[in-house]
Design an enzyme around this catalytic site. Structure first.
Site, PDB file in Angstrom:
ATOM      1  N   SER A 127       0.824  -1.203   0.000  1.00  0.00           N
ATOM      2  CA  SER A 127       0.000   0.000   0.000  1.00  0.00           C
ATOM      3  C   SER A 127       0.866   1.265   0.000  1.00  0.00           C
ATOM      4  CB  SER A 127      -0.944  -0.054   1.202  1.00  0.00           C
ATOM      5  OG  SER A 127      -1.976   0.898   1.077  1.00  0.00           O
ATOM      6  N   ASP A 154      -9.329  -3.443  -6.294  1.00  0.00           N
ATOM      7  CA  ASP A 154      -8.729  -2.897  -5.078  1.00  0.00           C
ATOM      8  C   ASP A 154      -9.317  -1.505  -4.838  1.00  0.00           C
ATOM      9  OD1 ASP A 154      -7.109  -1.628  -3.180  1.00  0.00           O
ATOM     10  OD2 ASP A 154      -5.282  -2.584  -3.889  1.00  0.00           O
ATOM     11  N   HIS A 180      -7.366  -5.681  -1.013  1.00  0.00           N
ATOM     12  CA  HIS A 180      -6.242  -4.750  -0.950  1.00  0.00           C
ATOM     13  C   HIS A 180      -5.085  -5.419  -0.237  1.00  0.00           C
ATOM     14  CE1 HIS A 180      -3.971  -1.074  -0.587  1.00  0.00           C
ATOM     15  NE2 HIS A 180      -4.028  -1.104   0.732  1.00  0.00           N
TER      16      HIS A 180
END
Length: 494
Positions: free
Chosen positions: A212, A435, A462
């Site tokens: 991320s 996502d 995610h």
């Protein structure tokens, strides 16, 4: 959800001035880390009530507070908290895990303990670390207000009150953390910290897995230190060419898409009150929120569940497809008035005032525009807050400025299309088709920019590399980390 909670791309501090409390005198960067068992006295407080694995080791790495100063000019440094899970077999090197956030602690990262991930741990130490300002690193970001600074939360239509609260939070961040520290706490410094960690580990080149927001750190590292890069896996990809406004708009749209997919899941499995018809699903969700807004539900143990708690819970669990059953069960029980400690535990699961503070300060340090036109910022705030329909159960006529709009120091982010150096080896990108936090488009853009292959998992979610969720993804990631020079192509995993 509070206007001050920022999603990107989730110990009690002594309330004294941070400059007197936290800053550490600079000393030459060490080439080795003084590892100690994490169970030893100096590190027990790192893990709260959960004891660390017996083999886990803890230590610190010192880094300059301001990398632009020479060693002679520097007067202060930061201490980065690290953990090491030693390789099970003959050691070949270290894999650094770069967590998401920003602001999430990263010590003792959790990888799958079987199959592909275990194969990696046989040969490589697994290194976790808390970024500067975060977790057990020193100094620690804090925006906690005390005494006269504390005020009641303003009504959602009290725009001036909300904005004054934002100003108070900014003032508290600078006061509690220190003005010098908050000017050197963002991603720009985090990239250099990563190279300082590499040197302290004694690694000639960096091998890392980033998740991320951590992919932003890794991408910038690859640009800044191409000759010091061995292998980088980037899962849940940030697009370096997007500005902060674009990132937030795309996240809101992604969350709305995930809410629609989740509603479809609910109807198919008869697991919650939502339906696959999008407008009807949003109306049903809004009815529950309005009811809780008028009269919060109080559980038998005395926990008050508000509409904002439900929005927070939904936002927190939507990005992970594997947690949809928990979300569906929680929404059904809250709506029926039977919620208990299990549901309140989910609401509080990832809450930490210091993590929220760190997320906000690092984001503001990256993206703040103190001289931007206020009316333009208000229009952008409205666009962001209305890009997803499911959280908007109240009719608002005006949208307040965000906390970062009052940050006094210009952000250091410079959105750009990466131009990798010829010396940079191929990276490996991982993305899921739906996502909501880092849209699939990001991974396609960045894998093309870095001339690197992309592993696509067809589904919602995610980040998932090395978690054991998808064997196909884990095997591809480990194969790359063990043999990064091997030629690879894009591939799809189900």
């Amino acid at each position: 959800m509070s206007a001050f909670r920022i999603i990107l791309l989730l110990a009690v501090a002594v309330q004294t001035p941070a400059n007197a409390r936290h800053l550490v005198k600079t000393s030459p960067v060490k080439t080795t880390i003084e590892w100690q068992p994490c169970s030893s006295t100096p590190f027990r407080h790192w893990f709260n009530d959960v004891p660390p694995p017996a083999s886990l080791q803890c230590g610190y790495v010192e880094a300059p507070l301001n990398y632009q100063k020479t060693a002679k000019q520097a007067t202060h440094s930061v201490r980065l908290a690290l953990t090491r899970l030693p390789a099970i077999g003959p050691r070949k090197g270290s894999v650094v895990i770069i967590q998401g956030g920003p602001g999430r602690p990263g010590i003792n990262p959790q990888l799958a303990e079987k199959e592909a991930a275990l194969k990696l741990q046989k040969s490589y130490d697994i290194i976790g670390y808390d970024p500067r300002g975060v977790g057990q690193s020193i100094p620690k970001i804090s925006c906690q207000q005390t005494g006269s600074e504390e005020t009641l939360l303003p009504d959602e239509n009290d725009i001036s009150g909300i904005e004054q609260q934002a100003r108070n939070i900014v003032d508290a961040c600078i006061k509690q953390t220190g003005a010098e520290v908050v000017q050197h706490i963002g991603t720009h410094e985090a990239v250099n910290d990563l190279d300082t960690i590499r040197q302290a580990l004694g690694e000639r080149e960096l091998t890392a897995v980033a998740y991320s927001y951590g992919t932003k750190v890794a991408e910038l590292y690859a640009e800044r230190f191409p000759k010091k890069t061995r292998a980088l896996v980037l899962d849940g990809v940030v697009d370096l060419s997007d500005d902060y406004f674009t990132q937030r708009i795309n996240q809101q749209r992604g969350l709305q898409q995930s809410f629609t997919h989740f509603s479809d899941y609910c109807e198919k499995n008869h697991s919650c009150q939502l339906s696959r018809e999008s407008n009807k699903s949003v109306q049903t969700y809004h009815a529950m929120l309005r009811k809780l807004h008028s009269a919060p539900f109080v559980t038998q143990s005395g926990y008050e569940i508000s509409s904002e708690d439900v929005v927070t819970l939904t936002r927190n669990l939507l990005p992970w497809r594997e947690r949809w059953p928990e979300l569906a069960n929680a929404l059904r029980k809250i709506d029926s008035g039977t919620a208990d400690d299990q549901e309140t535990g989910l609401i509080d699961e990832n809450y930490s005032p210091y993590t929220d503070d760190a997320r906000m300060v690092i984001t503001c340090s990256d993206t703040a525009r103190p001289n931007a036109d206020r009316q333009m910022l208000r229009r952008q705030s409205q666009q962001i807050n209305t890009a997803a329909s499911f959280p908007n159960y109240l009719l608002l006529h005006e949208y307040p400025l965000d906390t970062c709009d009052f940050w006094p120091y210009p952000g250091k982010d410079k959105p750009h299309v990466p131009v990798p150096a010829a010396a940079l080896p191929p990276l490996l990108f991982v993305a899921q088709r739906y996502d909501p936090i880092t849209p699939y488009r990001n991974a396609r853009q960045m894998s093309a920019a870095f001339n690197s292959p992309l592993i696509t998992r067809e589904g919602d979610g995610h980040t998932l590399a090395l978690t054991g969720i998808n064997r196909c993804v884990d095997e591809a990631v480990v194969n790359y980390l063990l043999m990064p020079k091997k030629s690879r192509h894009d591939r799809s995993c189900r």
